[in-house]
Design a protein around this motif. Structure first.
Motif, PDB file in Angstrom:
ATOM      1  N   UNK A  70       0.672 -30.827  31.634  1.00 42.63           N
ATOM      2  CA  UNK A  70      -0.404 -29.901  31.283  1.00 42.63           C
ATOM      3  C   UNK A  70      -0.607 -28.865  32.386  1.00 42.63           C
ATOM      4  N   UNK A  71      -0.613 -29.307  33.622  1.00 40.97           N
ATOM      5  CA  UNK A  71      -0.838 -28.396  34.748  1.00 40.97           C
ATOM      6  C   UNK A  71       0.247 -27.329  34.824  1.00 40.97           C
ATOM      7  N   UNK A  72       1.466 -27.730  34.655  1.00 42.82           N
ATOM      8  CA  UNK A  72       2.590 -26.794  34.729  1.00 42.82           C
ATOM      9  C   UNK A  72       2.571 -25.827  33.552  1.00 42.82           C
ATOM     10  N   UNK A  73       2.364 -26.364  32.348  1.00 41.61           N
ATOM     11  CA  UNK A  73       2.353 -25.513  31.163  1.00 41.61           C
ATOM     12  C   UNK A  73       1.173 -24.549  31.148  1.00 41.61           C
ATOM     13  N   UNK A  74       0.052 -24.930  31.728  1.00 37.61           N
ATOM     14  CA  UNK A  74      -1.106 -24.044  31.771  1.00 37.61           C
ATOM     15  C   UNK A  74      -0.777 -22.760  32.532  1.00 37.61           C
ATOM     16  N   UNK A  75      -0.108 -22.889  33.653  1.00 40.62           N
ATOM     17  CA  UNK A  75       0.267 -21.719  34.442  1.00 40.62           C
ATOM     18  C   UNK A  75       1.359 -20.917  33.719  1.00 40.62           C
ATOM     19  N   UNK A  76       2.311 -21.600  33.100  1.00 41.13           N
ATOM     20  CA  UNK A  76       3.391 -20.907  32.392  1.00 41.13           C
ATOM     21  C   UNK A  76       2.845 -20.110  31.206  1.00 41.13           C
ATOM     22  N   UNK A  85      -3.048 -14.620  36.934  1.00 39.06           N
ATOM     23  CA  UNK A  85      -4.001 -14.608  38.049  1.00 39.06           C
ATOM     24  C   UNK A  85      -5.184 -15.536  37.759  1.00 39.06           C
ATOM     25  N   UNK A  86      -5.718 -15.459  36.553  1.00 36.07           N
ATOM     26  CA  UNK A  86      -6.847 -16.310  36.183  1.00 36.07           C
ATOM     27  C   UNK A  86      -6.459 -17.787  36.215  1.00 36.07           C
ATOM     28  N   UNK A  87      -5.340 -18.129  35.583  1.00 37.06           N
ATOM     29  CA  UNK A  87      -4.958 -19.538  35.484  1.00 37.06           C
ATOM     30  C   UNK A  87      -4.466 -20.102  36.806  1.00 37.06           C
ATOM     31  N   UNK A  88      -3.880 -19.286  37.657  1.00 35.60           N
ATOM     32  CA  UNK A  88      -3.471 -19.771  38.970  1.00 35.60           C
ATOM     33  C   UNK A  88      -4.704 -20.127  39.805  1.00 35.60           C
ATOM     34  N   UNK A  89      -5.710 -19.259  39.757  1.00 41.92           N
ATOM     35  CA  UNK A  89      -6.954 -19.548  40.472  1.00 41.92           C
ATOM     36  C   UNK A  89      -7.661 -20.759  39.859  1.00 41.92           C
ATOM     37  N   UNK A  90      -7.646 -20.857  38.547  1.00 41.94           N
ATOM     38  CA  UNK A  90      -8.254 -21.985  37.845  1.00 41.94           C
ATOM     39  C   UNK A  90      -7.562 -23.293  38.243  1.00 41.94           C
ATOM     40  N   UNK A  91      -6.253 -23.254  38.302  1.00 46.78           N
ATOM     41  CA  UNK A  91      -5.448 -24.424  38.662  1.00 46.78           C
ATOM     42  C   UNK A  91      -5.741 -24.875  40.093  1.00 46.78           C
ATOM     43  N   UNK A  93      -8.387 -24.315  41.885  1.00 48.15           N
ATOM     44  CA  UNK A  93      -9.759 -24.808  41.968  1.00 48.15           C
ATOM     45  C   UNK A  93      -9.863 -26.218  41.377  1.00 48.15           C
ATOM     46  N   UNK A  94      -9.238 -26.438  40.234  1.00 48.26           N
ATOM     47  CA  UNK A  94      -9.303 -27.739  39.584  1.00 48.26           C
ATOM     48  C   UNK A  94      -8.622 -28.821  40.434  1.00 48.26           C
ATOM     49  N   UNK A  95      -7.455 -28.519  40.943  1.00 55.79           N
ATOM     50  CA  UNK A  95      -6.738 -29.520  41.739  1.00 55.79           C
ATOM     51  C   UNK A  95      -7.426 -29.794  43.071  1.00 55.79           C
TER      52      UNK A  95
END
Length: 105
Positions: A70-76, A85-91, A93-95
């Motif tokens: 899920x983490x990898x696919x979210x960024x992809x 940019x949004x999902x990288x920052x989201x990722x 922050x979450x991790x």
């Protein structure tokens, strides 16, 4: 919706719609992509002993193994939909909130 847009730093409703679509696609895809991997490593319900905790153990392990997909696919998918940019920052922050922030230092 305005609070969410302000919190995430989003400027318009279209961007919010794209982000929701990415979350939806990622959730479904992570389960779909992980299934062959889970079968490969032998994580099937039939492989667990026939006890009362069989289902609990199976689903706990399955969710824990699907999580990295899920983490990898979210960024992809975020990148494919122009929201990297949004999902990288989201990722990040979450991790970091999960205690895995050392991965980004």
């Amino acid at each position: 919706m305005e609070k969410l847009k302000e919190r995430w730093g989003i400027t318009n409703n279209f961007q919010l719609l794209v982000i929701f679509i990415v979350f939806a696609i990622t959730g479904s895809s992570s389960v779909f992509v992980a299934k062959p991997f889970l079968n490969l490593i032998g994580l099937q319900l039939d492989n667990f002993p026939d006890t009362w905790w069989r289902g609990l153990l199976y689903w706990t392990l399955r969710i824990l193994l699907i999580f990295p997909f899920y983490q990898i696919l979210l960024v992809i998918f975020g990148w494919l939909f122009g929201q990297f940019k949004f999902f990288w920052a989201f990722e990040k922050k979450m991790l970091s909130r999960m205690g895995l922030g050392f991965l980004f230092k």
